[in-house]
Design a protein around this motif. Structure first.
Motif, PDB file in Angstrom:
ATOM      1  N   HIS A   7      70.989  48.128 -20.937  1.00 31.06           N
ATOM      2  CA  HIS A   7      71.784  47.190 -20.152  1.00 31.06           C
ATOM      3  C   HIS A   7      72.130  47.785 -18.787  1.00 31.06           C
ATOM      4  CE1 HIS A   7      75.480  45.039 -18.857  1.00 31.06           C
ATOM      5  NE2 HIS A   7      74.828  43.999 -19.334  1.00 31.06           N
ATOM      6  N   GLY A   8      72.413  49.068 -18.756  1.00 29.80           N
ATOM      7  CA  GLY A   8      72.734  49.721 -17.483  1.00 29.80           C
ATOM      8  C   GLY A   8      71.565  49.687 -16.521  1.00 29.80           C
ATOM      9  N   VAL A   9      70.356  49.977 -17.023  1.00 26.83           N
ATOM     10  CA  VAL A   9      69.156  49.940 -16.181  1.00 26.83           C
ATOM     11  C   VAL A   9      68.921  48.532 -15.649  1.00 26.83           C
ATOM     12  CG1 VAL A   9      66.641  50.124 -16.207  1.00 26.83           C
ATOM     13  CG2 VAL A   9      68.030  51.906 -17.256  1.00 26.83           C
ATOM     14  N   VAL A  10      69.015  47.554 -16.535  1.00 27.16           N
ATOM     15  CA  VAL A  10      68.768  46.162 -16.155  1.00 27.16           C
ATOM     16  C   VAL A  10      69.789  45.678 -15.136  1.00 27.16           C
ATOM     17  CG1 VAL A  10      68.682  43.796 -17.014  1.00 27.16           C
ATOM     18  CG2 VAL A  10      67.619  45.635 -18.332  1.00 27.16           C
ATOM     19  N   LEU A  11      71.053  46.020 -15.366  1.00 24.64           N
ATOM     20  CA  LEU A  11      72.124  45.579 -14.471  1.00 24.64           C
ATOM     21  C   LEU A  11      71.952  46.162 -13.067  1.00 24.64           C
ATOM     22  CD1 LEU A  11      74.748  43.992 -14.153  1.00 24.64           C
ATOM     23  CD2 LEU A  11      75.987  46.025 -14.917  1.00 24.64           C
ATOM     24  N   ARG A  12      71.482  47.391 -12.981  1.00 27.34           N
ATOM     25  CA  ARG A  12      71.269  47.997 -11.660  1.00 27.34           C
ATOM     26  C   ARG A  12      70.195  47.263 -10.871  1.00 27.34           C
ATOM     27  NH1 ARG A  12      72.195  52.880 -14.400  1.00 27.34           N
ATOM     28  NH2 ARG A  12      69.962  53.236 -14.726  1.00 27.34           N
ATOM     29  N   VAL A  13      69.233  46.675 -11.583  1.00 23.70           N
ATOM     30  CA  VAL A  13      68.151  45.946 -10.908  1.00 23.70           C
ATOM     31  C   VAL A  13      68.575  44.514 -10.588  1.00 23.70           C
ATOM     32  CG1 VAL A  13      65.782  45.076 -11.120  1.00 23.70           C
ATOM     33  CG2 VAL A  13      66.359  47.361 -11.980  1.00 23.70           C
ATOM     34  N   LEU A  14      69.155  43.845 -11.570  1.00 18.75           N
ATOM     35  CA  LEU A  14      69.480  42.418 -11.398  1.00 18.75           C
ATOM     36  C   LEU A  14      70.821  42.174 -10.709  1.00 18.75           C
ATOM     37  CD1 LEU A  14      68.325  40.936 -14.832  1.00 18.75           C
ATOM     38  CD2 LEU A  14      67.051  41.088 -12.694  1.00 18.75           C
TER      39      LEU A  14
END
Length: 203
Positions: free
Chosen positions: A53-60
């Motif tokens: 979730h952290g990786v995805v949130l940084r992108v989106l």
């Protein structure tokens, strides 16, 4: 009586290295998931869902979309678990790579959708402009024709209005006016010639 010292068992080549290799609990869970172990997947989910979730949130940079993509990533991990190869990297790194790829795909998909909507909106705007333009031109032409009718004789104007505004055939115009068909055709021809000259239409 003498006792021989037991011969020390020779270690397998690389055994010391294997024993010193750090444990990879995520990798162990992933290998069990690859065999269809649902309980192992629950443990894997608890272990990696937060970092994913952290990786995805940084992108989106969108919490709602990030949660949705996180779920998509975990579903993909469940399906793709048999493809994990420990020789190519850690299980955690493999999962986070999937997460980053999924997030980038979502950004590209959203951008493509925005571009398509922009093109459709621009096309609709152009079409609406064309419709308005055609309507204005049609009204101007109709107004010009009405003004030009004043240059016709009463008989010519009456014939033109019946034929081109009333939608009657030449024969019907002749019957309505009670005159020969040939006379109607002559009036229409002469009237249209005068309208053409008045409106400045080049033949």
């Amino acid at each position: 009586m003498s006792f021989l010292r037991p011969e020390r068992r020779r270690a397998r080549p690389g055994a010391e290295v294997a024993d010193e290799r750090p444990e990879d609990p995520v990798g162990d869970l992933l290998r069990r998931v690859a065999r269809g172990d649902e309980r192992a997947f629950e443990g894997l989910y608890d272990a990696v869902a937060g970092p994913v979730h952290g990786v995805v949130l940084r992108v989106l940079r969108d919490p709602a979309q990030s949660e949705e993509v996180t779920q998509e990533v975990m579903v993909e991990v469940w399906k793709q678990a048999p493809r994990y190869d420990a020789a190519r990297g850690s299980a955690r790194g493999w999962v986070l790579t999937i997460a980053h790829r999924r997030a980038v795909d979502r950004v590209r998909s959203a951008q493509a959708s925005t571009d398509r909507e922009g093109k459709v909106a621009a096309r609709d705007a152009d079409r609406a402009f064309d419709v308005v333009t055609e309507e204005v031109e049609h009204r101007l032409e109709a107004e010009q024709v009405r003004r030009s009718l004043d240059v016709l004789t009463d008989l010519q104007r009456e014939s033109v209005e019946l034929a081109y505004y009333g939608g009657y055939t030449h024969r019907q115009v002749a019957e309505i006016l009670g005159i020969p068909l040939g006379t109607v055709k002559t009036r229409l021809r002469d009237g249209l010639i005068r309208l053409r000259d008045e409106m400045g239409v080049v033949a």
